[in-house]
Write an enzyme that holds these catalytic residues in place. Sequence first.
Site, PDB file in Angstrom:
ATOM      1  CE1 TYR A 175      -3.739   2.342   0.153  1.00 22.00           C
ATOM      2  CE2 TYR A 175      -2.830   3.102   2.233  1.00 22.00           C
ATOM      3  CZ  TYR A 175      -3.727   3.245   1.198  1.00 22.00           C
ATOM      4  OH  TYR A 175      -4.596   4.298   1.195  1.00 22.00           O
TER       5      TYR A 175
ATOM      6  CD  GLU B 115      -2.175   5.755  -5.840  1.00 23.17           C
ATOM      7  OE1 GLU B 115      -2.595   6.770  -5.230  1.00 23.17           O
ATOM      8  OE2 GLU B 115      -2.623   4.613  -5.632  1.00 23.17           O
TER       9      GLU B 115
END
Length: 357
Positions: A281, A288
Amino acid sequence: MTLTPLVYWAQRHEDIYLRVELTDAQNIDVHVHEKVLQFRARGHGAKGQNEYEFSLEFLSPVKPEVSHKSTQRQVNITVRKEQRGWWERLTAQERKPVFLAPDFDRWLDESDAEMEIREKEEKKNRLRASRHKEEGFVSLKTGFLFVYNLVQFLGFSWIFVNMTVRLFIFGQDSLYDTFHTISDVMFFCQILAAVEVLNAAFGVVRTGVIPTLIQVVGRNFILFIIFGSLEEMHNRPVVFFVFYLWSAIEIFRYPFYMLGCFNTEWKTLTWLRYTIWIPLYPLGVIAEAVAVIQSIPIFTETKLFSIPLPKAIGTSISFSYFLHFYLVLMFLGLFINFRHLYKQRKRRFRTKKRKAN
């Protein structure tokens, strides 16, 4: 001299109810032999603290099983009739014992008792119908959730396997055409993921709305705005890393939910679902963030999504300003979701340890 307590009685079609007026009764002995009920106990009755006893020969046969419950003020006895029916009196002898009287608190005529039975049956039928509706809803919900999770699992599995195979076959070249080969399926899966927000909002699943909303909106922003709207981003290797990390998490999450639809668990899968996100994660959020940073110069140059200002000012607010702010929001969202997922993991494995103990 034998002391006899006051006894009150009432009946239904299947039961006889006796209420013995005896306070703080102890050493209670109640049994039925053939049609005769024998009672003996020590307590405070009409003649003070003494031992009391009585016997009753019933009008018709009764079952040998007898139940009684002692309260602070009385002893309640229930006797089952051998055959269902309404008795004209309680005892075999027509003249009732002097210690016996009707229990007007529970007394019903035969017609009233039949009405009571009908009301109970109607209540049972309503509960049964309500339970059937609830079971139908639960089965419908279970089927819906299973199909949804299955579709998402198949979609992300296809993405993960496709990217892995292409990486082994084409090597580094596969990093540059990920968007063109994978984006259609990723668009489908991420649009469909909006269902998870609705499920949380309407209570279909028990999970927080805010963490779900942060993940779905955050991913769709990267997919549609950063990658989808900028052709210059399509051939960037960062697309590969973002898609690969997303799918690596989901191929464990969705099958876990599928098994959960049927209250089934595979321990290895459970451990992976609550552990694999710990490294993946944060790496996904970093990938991103890299994509956002790489897109900022492109948005600045193309003025895409810029907000025009009046001609007197003669400029516009670049969308890249928002992206700088969005980078801060991304890591704030990382903190919120990481905390949420960590609490889920801690609660899950703490519960399992308690069950094991």
